[in-house]
Enzyme design. Structure first.
Site, PDB file in Angstrom:
ATOM      1  N   SER A 192       0.799  -1.225   0.000  1.00 55.14           N
ATOM      2  CA  SER A 192       0.000   0.000   0.000  1.00 55.14           C
ATOM      3  C   SER A 192       0.830   1.272   0.000  1.00 55.14           C
ATOM      4  O   SER A 192       0.330   2.324  -0.372  1.00 55.14           O
ATOM      5  CB  SER A 192      -0.940  -0.006   1.211  1.00 55.14           C
TER       6      SER A 192
ATOM      7  N   HIS B 292      -5.144  -3.952  -2.510  1.00 50.45           N
ATOM      8  CA  HIS B 292      -4.841  -2.975  -3.566  1.00 50.45           C
ATOM      9  C   HIS B 292      -4.733  -3.618  -4.945  1.00 50.45           C
ATOM     10  O   HIS B 292      -4.470  -2.916  -5.919  1.00 50.45           O
ATOM     11  CB  HIS B 292      -3.535  -2.241  -3.245  1.00 50.45           C
TER      12      HIS B 292
ATOM     13  N   LYS C 157     -11.701  -0.075  -1.917  1.00 45.75           N
ATOM     14  CA  LYS C 157     -10.797   0.464  -2.938  1.00 45.75           C
ATOM     15  C   LYS C 157     -11.443   0.283  -4.328  1.00 45.75           C
ATOM     16  O   LYS C 157     -12.330   1.034  -4.665  1.00 45.75           O
ATOM     17  CB  LYS C 157      -9.421  -0.178  -2.782  1.00 45.75           C
TER      18      LYS C 157
HETATM   19  N1  PMP Z   1      -5.067  -4.256   3.865  1.00 49.96           N
HETATM   20  C1  PMP Z   1      -4.333  -3.361   3.189  1.00 49.96           C
HETATM   21  C2  PMP Z   1      -3.102  -3.821   2.477  1.00 49.96           C
HETATM   22  C3  PMP Z   1      -4.726  -2.019   3.145  1.00 49.96           C
HETATM   23  O1  PMP Z   1      -3.994  -1.129   2.490  1.00 49.96           O
HETATM   24  C4  PMP Z   1      -5.907  -1.632   3.818  1.00 49.96           C
HETATM   25  C5  PMP Z   1      -6.432  -0.209   3.801  1.00 49.96           C
HETATM   26  N2  PMP Z   1      -5.587   0.779   3.539  1.00 49.96           N
HETATM   27  C6  PMP Z   1      -6.626  -2.597   4.515  1.00 49.96           C
HETATM   28  C7  PMP Z   1      -6.192  -3.899   4.509  1.00 49.96           C
HETATM   29  C8  PMP Z   1      -7.854  -2.233   5.291  1.00 49.96           C
HETATM   30  O2  PMP Z   1      -8.937  -2.076   4.447  1.00 49.96           O
HETATM   31  P1  PMP Z   1     -10.253  -1.284   4.888  1.00 49.96           P
HETATM   32  O3  PMP Z   1     -10.078   0.121   4.442  1.00 49.96           O
HETATM   33  O4  PMP Z   1     -11.353  -1.989   4.181  1.00 49.96           O
HETATM   34  O5  PMP Z   1     -10.363  -1.401   6.363  1.00 49.96           O
END
Ligand code: PMP
Length: 400
Positions: free
Chosen positions: A185, A213, A244
């Site tokens: 991310s 992602h 996303k």
């Molecule tokens: N896993 C990863 C790799 C993320 O980047 C994110 C959110 N940035 C999440 C899980 C969490 O997702 P959510 O926004 O649905 O809580």
């Protein structure tokens, strides 16, 4: 030390920023005009700091599906999946996700964060071992803490380091849970999943890939990195989010292991929180259909991603290791990073300022994320804004 005294340093740092007219971590998007345009205070901005990869937040079919659900099922479930919050639409979405990923079962959670917490903490408890890529998301770290398994971190994307640590473990490695992400991310780079799978085939272990992602972004059908690299059958569990590419809120896990269904009875982050609202679930179902039916969205996303990556690299900025819809720009200093971010807003571009706490290696960076909904002109506008700041921020920019 009194309970709240620990916030003293934070309070000082925040006050200094606010005094300088900056508050990047409390950004308010005052109006949203489209997936790619909004207003922050007096500035109309191109939104390049969302994770709206396919631009589906304003998709007419997703909005209509959400509207119908609102009218027919109300604003919220007011209950957890275990109590009163498992609606027909949650179950239908689980069947659709299982079908999309070609897996036996799918479980929907209220967020992606909770999906990681719910799956990892329940599977890997005291006496178990997790092997974790150092750059994994905070939700994966938190999940490991909640579960109480022994945590062994390996260097980011370093398969030799993973293998060394598994060899050192010996026989117990066969039962370890390996945790990696499809696209990371912060730096936008991909896990060397083929090589990781090769190690897993030799030394054993279970593999969980967080494709938050990469769903909708990679693979011929948008199933993520494992599909892109042809190793889906070696991945035990795929984790994902609705926040996303799918443009709403919620998370999921899919797997071919029959025992996964039992997780519902043991996973506290599944049991003790309210389920996603019916409108969110309905829009995700529509988004999943759209994602399947319109592969051209993925092509447009990648064309925009390459344009931005090459444009920023061409200006001499230090960007991520490979072209990606997540385009980080590494900065040398965190204080001036804030000013850099603010000047971008004033040039009509909103990106994320990533505090050193969240960035790999404690480095300051701004993170751009690209959408299929960006026009080439908007991408050029972003590049132009970065070009305007290049000379005056020369000292803050991490050198390539
Ligand atoms: N896993 C990863 C790799 C993320 O980047 C994110 C959110 N940035 C999440 C899980 C969490 O997702 P959510 O926004 O649905 O809580």
């Amino acid at each position: 030390m009194a309970l709240f005294d620990k916030f003293g340093k934070l309070a000082q740092e925040r006050a200094a920023l606010v005094q300088a007219g900056l508050n990047p971590f409390g950004t308010r998007i005052d109006e949203v005009f489209s997936p790619t345009e909004g207003r922050i205070g007096e500035w109309r901005v191109v939104l390049a700091g969302t994770n709206n990869y396919l631009g589906l937040t304003f998709d007419p079919e997703c909005i209509e599906a959400a509207r119908q659900a609102l009218e027919h099922e109300g604003t919220g479930t007011t209950g957890s999946r275990m109590a009163s919050g498992s609606y027909g639409s949650h179950v239908a979405l689980e069947a659709e996700l299982a079908d999309f990923f070609g897996r036996r079962s799918a479980i929907v959670f209220s967020t992606g964060y909770l999906a990681n917490l719910g799956v990892i903490s329940t599977l890997a408890g005291p006496g178990d071992i997790v092997l974790l890529d150092a750059d994994c998301h905070a939700s994966i770290y938190d999940a490991c803490k909640l579960g109480g398994a022994q945590v062994i971190r390996f260097r980011h994307n370093d398969v030799a380091d993973l293998e060394r640590r598994m060899l050192r473990l010996g026989e117990p490695a066969r039962n370890a849970l390996i945790l990696v992400e499809g696209i990371y991310s912060m730096l936008g780079d991909q896990a060397p999943l083929k090589e990781i799978v090769e190690v897993k085939r030799r030394l054993g272990g279970y593999l969980l890939v967080d494709e938050a992602h990469s769903v909708g972004v990679l693979g011929a059908h948008g199933r993520g990195l494992a599909e892109e690299l042809g190793v889906e059958s070696d991945v035990d569990i795929v984790l994902g989010t609705f926040s996303k590419s799918l443009g709403a809120i919620g998370g999921f896990a899919v797997s071919h292991h029959p025992e996964m269904e039992l997780l519902r009875y043991a996973s506290r982050p599944y049991i003790f929180t309210a389920s996603s609202s019916p409108s969110s679930i309905a829009s995700v179902r529509a988004a999943l259909r759209t994602m399947r039916a319109r592969p051209e969205l993925r092509e447009r996303l990648w064309s925009n991603a390459r344009r931005l990556y090459q444009g920023l690299a061409g200006l001499g900025y230090r960007v991520g290791p490979q072209p990606s819809p997540v385009v980080p720009v590494l900065l040398g200093s965190s204080e001036e990073g804030v000013a850099f971010w603010q000047r971008l807003v004033e040039h009509g571009v909103y990106v994320n300022l990533v505090p050193p706490l969240a960035a790999p290696g404690g480095q300051a960076l701004v993170r751009c994320s690209v959408s299929a909904a960006h026009t080439p002109e908007q991408i050029d506008h972003i590049i132009q804004a970065f070009a305007s700041l290049r000379a005056s921020f020369d000292g803050v920019i991490a050198k390539a």
